[in-house]
Design an enzyme around this catalytic site. Structure first.
Site, PDB file in Angstrom:
ATOM      1  CG  ASP A 246     112.132 119.594  76.947  1.00 34.64           C
ATOM      2  OD1 ASP A 246     111.666 118.819  76.090  1.00 34.64           O
ATOM      3  OD2 ASP A 246     111.483 120.562  77.418  1.00 34.64           O
ATOM      4  CD  GLU A 249     111.870 117.730  70.340  1.00 32.63           C
ATOM      5  OE1 GLU A 249     112.181 118.907  70.614  1.00 32.63           O
ATOM      6  OE2 GLU A 249     111.662 116.871  71.196  1.00 32.63           O
ATOM      7  CG  ASP A 322     105.048 118.959  76.096  1.00 30.03           C
ATOM      8  OD1 ASP A 322     105.656 118.414  77.040  1.00 30.03           O
ATOM      9  OD2 ASP A 322     105.465 119.975  75.517  1.00 30.03           O
TER      10      ASP A 322
HETATM   11  C1  GLC Z   1     108.529 121.211  77.165  1.00 32.30           C
HETATM   12  C2  GLC Z   1     108.684 119.836  77.799  1.00 32.30           C
HETATM   13  C3  GLC Z   1     108.041 119.824  79.156  1.00 32.30           C
HETATM   14  C4  GLC Z   1     108.656 120.923  80.012  1.00 32.30           C
HETATM   15  C5  GLC Z   1     108.524 122.285  79.322  1.00 32.30           C
HETATM   16  C6  GLC Z   1     109.271 123.385  80.076  1.00 32.30           C
HETATM   17  O1  GLC Z   1     107.202 121.473  76.897  1.00 32.30           O
HETATM   18  O2  GLC Z   1     108.169 118.823  76.986  1.00 32.30           O
HETATM   19  O3  GLC Z   1     108.201 118.579  79.774  1.00 32.30           O
HETATM   20  O4  GLC Z   1     108.017 120.980  81.251  1.00 32.30           O
HETATM   21  O5  GLC Z   1     109.057 122.215  78.014  1.00 32.30           O
HETATM   22  O6  GLC Z   1     110.601 123.079  80.205  1.00 32.30           O
END
Ligand code: GLC
Length: 516
Positions: A246, A249, A322
């Site tokens: 995650d 980007e 998200d």
């Molecule tokens: C980001 C991700 C989400 C995750 C969060 C905490 O917002 O997109 O899926 O739960 O981080 O890690």
């Protein structure tokens, strides 16, 4: 038409229909000219723009803020062949482990251990099929990647193996930010060997993410990718079966992302962040995938990533980030998965039910129904507004949700075979109607119906309280899955949509294997 799209990977929390840029950067588009389908892949990792009639009416154009004007023109003339050949160029996936095509349950975050164990128990007690549990950032010790919070998870290996005995695979999240902490081995190794990104004027790049101030690995350096791969050893030895990448980007809290002057190795062709930004996430996913393979004893790896550049399908699946618990977002997820699939990334899904906010039982049920037909099938939520397990809703919803998750499992041989086809010749698993019959102009404007594989057409229900919905069937003959009615294609029909029925049609003559 009249749109311009920007590719510059962005952590677009709570994005909407018009948000631009978003998480993923796939510089590829398809067009249709006098029934000749073509594709353009712009092989350039800089910030790019694609303009469809906005700059100049009747003109498509694309450009980048640097790099070469190197692009590939793919002459279909069939759009399906454009998709296939695009993946011939950018790569095709390996088959995932079969369990990865099952149902996944996630939340930010399930902890401590007792909560995870209860979650597993609830699934089995309620007889709702589930193969995978995701652990979000709170399993870590102060958000330090590759560590466990030993208070919350005193014996991870035992927990993971007990879950395995109950038929669950465990997946953990790993972000790129490495906490600046002299007592943390990953930080120390990274600094010692020069694995982190520097600023243009010399010092290490710093940015705040979940752990506080962090340094960031330079995934464009092959040595760094090799190092990152080895960091997974401990987690795999603990029994972890897949990894969720995650914030790649890459995201930084205040500044959005890295400054432009950040330096990168780029496989021995040093450059600034301008050239790397859009491909950073894919390279992280590559290193993550390779890391699992080092230690998985010939078992298949499973990776999921939020950011991506063209070709990421060789290493990872994706989710759409998200989103919100709204009907509009159910529609957005539907369209996103169709487009990702046409862009080489079939192994895609959304946070079922919406990440931000709470769906009501009906929205959750309709979203589950759609996601049964998305290759990556996971409920995930921010956890801010209570829990979102399938049983959090009234019994009438829970029963329908169970039936549909069961349907997913019954269809696994079909879904797995469809994946095999994708892995073999690059055929997109999810197909918009225009891929099915590009000569039918009606199909250009139909956004909700899609096919999964060759033979199943679905039309997700995207509005509250409706008892029927218009569905367009492409050419050929179709059986209504619910009542076996045989219907001629190339026409719009009215399909019933009581809560327990999402319109599903089976192509006449098809054999759909079912398993118990
Ligand atoms: C980001 C991700 C989400 C995750 C969060 C905490 O917002 O997109 O899926 O739960 O981080 O890690």
């Amino acid at each position: 038409l009249n749109t311009r799209r920007e590719l510059w990977g962005t952590d677009c929390y709570g994005y909407g229909n018009d948000t631009d840029a978003v998480y993923k950067n796939i510089p590829f588009y398809m067009g249709l000219h006098k029934n000749v389908g073509y594709g353009v892949f712009f092989d350039n990792t800089f910030r790019t723009f694609f303009d469809f009639g906005k700059e100049r009416k009747n003109a498509c154009s694309f450009w980048a803020q640097g790099g070469e004007m190197r692009y590939y023109f793919i002459n279909g003339p069939k759009l399906m062949d454009v998709c296939r050949r695009y993946t011939f160029l950018t790569g095709r996936p390996e088959l995932p482990p079969k369990w990865a095509l099952g149902y996944h349950q996630s939340k930010w975050s399930y902890y401590p251990e007792s909560t995870v164990r209860n979650l597993a128990k609830e699934f089995r007690n309620r007889k709702i099929p589930c193969d995978v549990i995701h652990l979000d950032i709170d399993y870590m010790d102060g958000f330090r990647c590759f560590t466990w919070d030993k208070k919350r998870f005193p014996n991870p290996k035992k927990m993971v193996s007990d879950l395995k005995a109950q038929g669950f695979k465990s997946i953990v999240i790993i972000d790129p930010g490495i906490k600046i902490d002299k007592k943390y081995s990953v930080y120390n190794e990274g600094v010692k060997h020069g694995y982190f990104c520097n600023r243009g004027d010399g010092p290490l790049l710093k940015g705040s993410v979940w752990p506080g101030e962090c340094h960031f690995p330079d995934f464009t350096n092959p040595k760094v990718r090799d190092w990152w791969a080895t960091l997974y050893k401990g987690l795999i030895e603990d029994g972890i079966a897949g990894v969720w990448n995650d914030m790649n980007e890459p995201a930084i809290f205040e500044d959005g992302s890295f400054p432009f002057d950040a330096r990168h190795d780029y496989d021995g062709h040093p450059c600034t962040h301008r050239k790397v930004h859009n491909v950073y996430g894919s390279l992280m996913a590559q290193a993550t995938c390779e890391g699992q393979k080092l230690y998985l004893d010939n078992k298949r790896a499973f990776t999921i990533t939020r950011s991506a550049y063209a070709g990421v399908q060789r290493f990872a699946s994706v989710w759409t980030g998200d989103n919100l618990a709204t009907w509009e977002h159910l529609k957005i997820a539907n369209i996103q998965c169709q487009r990702l699939s046409a862009s080489g990334i079939s192994f895609a899904g959304s946070d079922v039910g919406g990440f931000i906010g709470s769906p009501n039982g009906e929205l959750y049920t309709r979203w589950i129904q759609m996601a049964v037909f998305h290759p990556f099938f996971r409920t995930h939520s921010s956890g801010d507004n209570g829990d979102k397990e399938p049983w959090m809703f009234d019994e009438k919803y829970v029963n329908v949700v169970r039936t549909y998750i069961e349907l997913r499992y019954q269809l696994l041989p079909y879904i797995y075979s469809t994946f095999w086809q994708y892995a073999t010749d690059g055929s997109p698993m999810i197909r918009s109607l225009n891929l099915v019959d590009q000569s039918d102009s009606e199909s250009y404007f139909r956004e909700e119906e899609f096919l999964l594989g060759n033979n199943i057409l679905v039309a997700p229900v995207s509005a509250e309280g409706i008892s029927s919905k218009k569905v367009y069937l492409p050419k050929g003959k179709w059986y209504n899955y619910w009542n076996d009615e045989l219907i001629k294609g190339k026409q719009e029909i009215e399909a019933n949509t009581p809560l327990d029925q999402m319109p599903i049609f089976i192509k006449a003559g098809a054999v759909i294997p079912f398993q118990p």
